[in-house]
Design a protein around this motif. Structure first.
Motif, PDB file in Angstrom:
ATOM      1  N   ILE A  81     -16.980   3.151  -2.784  1.00  0.00           N
ATOM      2  CA  ILE A  81     -16.770   4.324  -3.640  1.00  0.00           C
ATOM      3  C   ILE A  81     -18.092   4.776  -4.259  1.00  0.00           C
ATOM      4  N   TRP A 121       0.847  -1.194   0.000  1.00  0.00           N
ATOM      5  CA  TRP A 121       0.000   0.000   0.000  1.00  0.00           C
ATOM      6  C   TRP A 121       0.883   1.245   0.000  1.00  0.00           C
ATOM      7  N   HIS A 123     -17.133  -4.439   5.948  1.00  0.00           N
ATOM      8  CA  HIS A 123     -15.720  -4.307   5.590  1.00  0.00           C
ATOM      9  C   HIS A 123     -14.834  -4.667   6.784  1.00  0.00           C
ATOM     10  N   ILE A 141     -14.525  -2.245  -2.016  1.00  0.00           N
ATOM     11  CA  ILE A 141     -13.990  -0.932  -2.377  1.00  0.00           C
ATOM     12  C   ILE A 141     -14.886  -0.266  -3.417  1.00  0.00           C
ATOM     13  N   ARG A 195      -9.092   9.233  -5.279  1.00  0.00           N
ATOM     14  CA  ARG A 195      -8.949   7.767  -5.239  1.00  0.00           C
ATOM     15  C   ARG A 195      -9.354   7.144  -6.562  1.00  0.00           C
ATOM     16  N   HIS A 209      -7.117   6.070   3.091  1.00  0.00           N
ATOM     17  CA  HIS A 209      -7.931   5.147   3.883  1.00  0.00           C
ATOM     18  C   HIS A 209      -8.219   5.707   5.268  1.00  0.00           C
ATOM     19  N   HIS A 225      -5.579  -6.596  -2.583  1.00  0.00           N
ATOM     20  CA  HIS A 225      -6.945  -6.865  -2.150  1.00  0.00           C
ATOM     21  C   HIS A 225      -7.444  -8.193  -2.715  1.00  0.00           C
TER      22      HIS A 225
END
Length: 187
Positions: free
Chosen positions: A118, A22, A160, A114, A65, A30, A106
Protein backbone atom coordinates in the motif's frame (compact mmCIF):
# COMPACT_ATOMS: atom_id res chain seq x y z
CA UNK A 1 -15.08 -39.24 20.48
CA UNK A 2 -14.27 -35.61 19.77
CA UNK A 3 -16.40 -32.65 20.81
CA UNK A 4 -17.58 -32.08 17.21
CA UNK A 5 -18.48 -35.79 16.87
CA UNK A 6 -20.62 -35.62 20.00
CA UNK A 7 -22.29 -32.45 18.73
CA UNK A 8 -23.05 -34.10 15.42
CA UNK A 9 -24.56 -37.16 17.11
CA UNK A 10 -26.48 -35.14 19.69
CA UNK A 11 -28.28 -32.69 17.48
CA UNK A 12 -27.25 -33.30 13.91
CA UNK A 13 -25.06 -30.20 14.03
CA UNK A 14 -21.93 -30.36 11.92
CA UNK A 15 -19.40 -27.54 12.34
CA UNK A 16 -18.53 -25.74 9.10
CA UNK A 17 -15.51 -27.10 7.27
CA UNK A 18 -14.59 -23.60 6.23
CA UNK A 19 -15.55 -20.01 6.92
CA UNK A 20 -15.96 -16.81 4.96
CA UNK A 21 -12.77 -14.78 5.42
CA UNK A 22 -12.34 -12.44 2.45
CA UNK A 23 -15.35 -10.27 1.64
CA UNK A 24 -16.25 -9.46 -1.98
CA UNK A 25 -14.59 -6.03 -1.86
CA UNK A 26 -11.24 -7.52 -0.78
CA UNK A 27 -11.35 -10.18 -3.49
CA UNK A 28 -12.34 -7.76 -6.27
CA UNK A 29 -9.76 -5.24 -5.00
CA UNK A 30 -7.00 -7.86 -4.96
CA UNK A 31 -7.57 -9.27 -8.44
CA UNK A 32 -8.28 -5.84 -9.97
CA UNK A 33 -5.04 -4.57 -8.49
CA UNK A 34 -3.15 -7.55 -9.93
CA UNK A 35 -4.51 -6.78 -13.39
CA UNK A 36 -4.08 -3.00 -13.19
CA UNK A 37 -0.52 -3.18 -11.85
CA UNK A 38 0.41 -5.57 -14.66
CA UNK A 39 -1.15 -3.21 -17.22
CA UNK A 40 0.56 -0.15 -15.73
CA UNK A 41 3.93 -1.88 -15.44
CA UNK A 42 3.84 -3.35 -18.95
CA UNK A 43 2.56 -0.23 -20.74
CA UNK A 44 4.92 2.27 -19.07
CA UNK A 45 6.11 4.68 -21.77
CA UNK A 46 4.73 2.55 -24.61
CA UNK A 47 0.98 3.19 -24.26
CA UNK A 48 0.85 6.32 -22.14
CA UNK A 49 -2.95 6.76 -22.01
CA UNK A 50 -3.42 3.18 -20.79
CA UNK A 51 -0.61 3.56 -18.25
CA UNK A 52 -2.21 6.75 -16.90
CA UNK A 53 -5.70 5.26 -16.60
CA UNK A 54 -4.37 2.12 -14.94
CA UNK A 55 -2.49 4.37 -12.50
CA UNK A 56 -5.59 6.43 -11.72
CA UNK A 57 -7.60 3.24 -11.18
CA UNK A 58 -4.88 1.89 -8.86
CA UNK A 59 -4.91 5.15 -6.87
CA UNK A 60 -8.70 4.96 -6.48
CA UNK A 61 -8.57 1.29 -5.46
CA UNK A 62 -5.83 1.93 -2.90
CA UNK A 63 -7.77 4.86 -1.41
CA UNK A 64 -10.82 2.62 -1.06
CA UNK A 65 -8.68 -0.18 0.45
CA UNK A 66 -7.27 2.19 3.05
CA UNK A 67 -10.80 3.24 4.00
CA UNK A 68 -11.90 -0.43 4.04
CA UNK A 69 -8.98 -1.15 6.35
CA UNK A 70 -10.84 0.83 9.02
CA UNK A 71 -14.51 0.10 8.31
CA UNK A 72 -14.48 -3.22 6.42
CA UNK A 73 -15.12 -6.76 7.54
CA UNK A 74 -13.10 -8.29 10.38
CA UNK A 75 -10.19 -9.77 8.41
CA UNK A 76 -10.01 -6.73 6.10
CA UNK A 77 -9.32 -4.34 8.99
CA UNK A 78 -5.77 -3.25 9.68
CA UNK A 79 -6.38 -3.91 13.38
CA UNK A 80 -6.77 -7.62 12.54
CA UNK A 81 -3.46 -8.12 10.72
CA UNK A 82 -1.01 -5.26 11.28
CA UNK A 83 1.51 -6.46 13.86
CA UNK A 84 4.73 -5.02 15.24
CA UNK A 85 8.15 -5.80 13.73
CA UNK A 86 9.09 -8.29 16.47
CA UNK A 87 5.92 -10.33 15.79
CA UNK A 88 6.59 -10.27 12.04
CA UNK A 89 10.21 -11.38 12.46
CA UNK A 90 9.21 -14.08 14.95
CA UNK A 91 6.66 -15.40 12.45
CA UNK A 92 9.24 -15.38 9.63
CA UNK A 93 11.71 -17.24 11.85
CA UNK A 94 9.08 -19.86 12.68
CA UNK A 95 8.19 -20.15 9.01
CA UNK A 96 11.80 -20.89 8.00
CA UNK A 97 11.58 -23.91 10.35
CA UNK A 98 8.10 -24.79 8.98
CA UNK A 99 6.70 -24.17 12.47
CA UNK A 100 4.71 -21.00 11.88
CA UNK A 101 1.19 -20.93 13.31
CA UNK A 102 -1.69 -20.88 10.84
CA UNK A 103 -3.93 -17.83 10.69
CA UNK A 104 -7.48 -17.71 9.35
CA UNK A 105 -6.85 -14.13 8.18
CA UNK A 106 -3.51 -12.67 7.14
CA UNK A 107 -0.46 -13.91 9.01
CA UNK A 108 1.93 -11.26 10.42
CA UNK A 109 4.25 -11.43 7.37
CA UNK A 110 1.28 -11.11 5.02
CA UNK A 111 0.03 -8.13 7.00
CA UNK A 112 3.43 -6.45 6.76
CA UNK A 113 3.47 -7.10 3.03
CA UNK A 114 0.06 -5.49 2.62
CA UNK A 115 1.26 -2.37 4.42
CA UNK A 116 4.45 -2.23 2.32
CA UNK A 117 2.53 -2.68 -0.93
CA UNK A 118 0.00 0.00 0.00
CA UNK A 119 2.80 2.43 0.88
CA UNK A 120 4.57 1.71 -2.42
CA UNK A 121 1.36 2.07 -4.43
CA UNK A 122 0.61 5.39 -2.73
CA UNK A 123 4.15 6.53 -3.61
CA UNK A 124 3.69 5.38 -7.21
CA UNK A 125 0.34 7.17 -7.44
CA UNK A 126 1.74 10.42 -6.05
CA UNK A 127 4.87 10.44 -8.23
CA UNK A 128 2.85 9.38 -11.29
CA UNK A 129 0.37 12.19 -10.72
CA UNK A 130 3.12 14.73 -10.08
CA UNK A 131 4.66 13.92 -13.47
CA UNK A 132 1.41 15.13 -15.08
CA UNK A 133 1.62 18.54 -13.39
CA UNK A 134 3.35 21.65 -14.75
CA UNK A 135 5.90 21.54 -11.93
CA UNK A 136 7.18 18.04 -12.76
CA UNK A 137 6.25 17.57 -16.44
CA UNK A 138 9.30 16.00 -18.09
CA UNK A 139 11.23 15.85 -14.79
CA UNK A 140 13.88 13.14 -15.10
CA UNK A 141 14.47 12.88 -11.31
CA UNK A 142 10.72 12.40 -10.68
CA UNK A 143 10.55 9.82 -13.48
CA UNK A 144 13.50 7.95 -11.97
CA UNK A 145 11.85 7.91 -8.52
CA UNK A 146 8.60 6.66 -10.10
CA UNK A 147 10.43 3.90 -11.97
CA UNK A 148 12.41 2.91 -8.88
CA UNK A 149 9.18 2.65 -6.87
CA UNK A 150 7.65 0.53 -9.64
CA UNK A 151 10.63 -1.83 -9.64
CA UNK A 152 10.66 -2.15 -5.85
CA UNK A 153 6.91 -2.79 -5.93
CA UNK A 154 7.43 -5.52 -8.52
CA UNK A 155 10.05 -7.07 -6.23
CA UNK A 156 7.57 -6.98 -3.34
CA UNK A 157 4.95 -8.63 -5.56
CA UNK A 158 7.40 -11.45 -6.28
CA UNK A 159 8.07 -11.82 -2.53
CA UNK A 160 4.32 -11.77 -1.88
CA UNK A 161 3.70 -14.57 -4.38
CA UNK A 162 6.61 -16.55 -2.91
CA UNK A 163 5.15 -16.07 0.58
CA UNK A 164 1.74 -17.27 -0.60
CA UNK A 165 3.31 -20.39 -2.12
CA UNK A 166 5.37 -21.14 1.00
CA UNK A 167 2.44 -20.54 3.37
CA UNK A 168 0.13 -22.64 1.18
CA UNK A 169 2.59 -25.53 1.25
CA UNK A 170 3.41 -25.13 4.94
CA UNK A 171 -0.23 -25.18 6.02
CA UNK A 172 -1.68 -27.41 3.32
CA UNK A 173 -4.15 -24.90 1.95
CA UNK A 174 -4.63 -23.14 -1.35
CA UNK A 175 -4.43 -19.43 -0.54
CA UNK A 176 -5.02 -18.42 -4.17
CA UNK A 177 -8.30 -20.37 -4.14
CA UNK A 178 -9.19 -18.71 -0.83
CA UNK A 179 -8.71 -15.28 -2.43
CA UNK A 180 -11.09 -16.36 -5.22
CA UNK A 181 -13.80 -18.02 -3.11
CA UNK A 182 -13.34 -15.92 0.02
CA UNK A 183 -13.34 -19.06 2.16
CA UNK A 184 -10.69 -20.81 4.26
CA UNK A 185 -10.83 -23.89 6.42
CA UNK A 186 -10.97 -23.48 10.15
CA UNK A 187 -7.77 -24.15 12.11
Amino acid sequence: MSHSDSLQEAGGYSPPANVKVWDPFIRVFHWSLVLLFAVAFLTGDEIEWMHLWAGYAIAALVALRILWGFIGSRHARFSDFVKGPSTVFQYLKQSTRLEAPRYVGHNPAGGAMIVLLIVMLVGLSITGYLMTTDAFWGSKPMEEVHEALANVTLGLVVLHVLGVVISSLEHGENLVKAMITGRKRLP
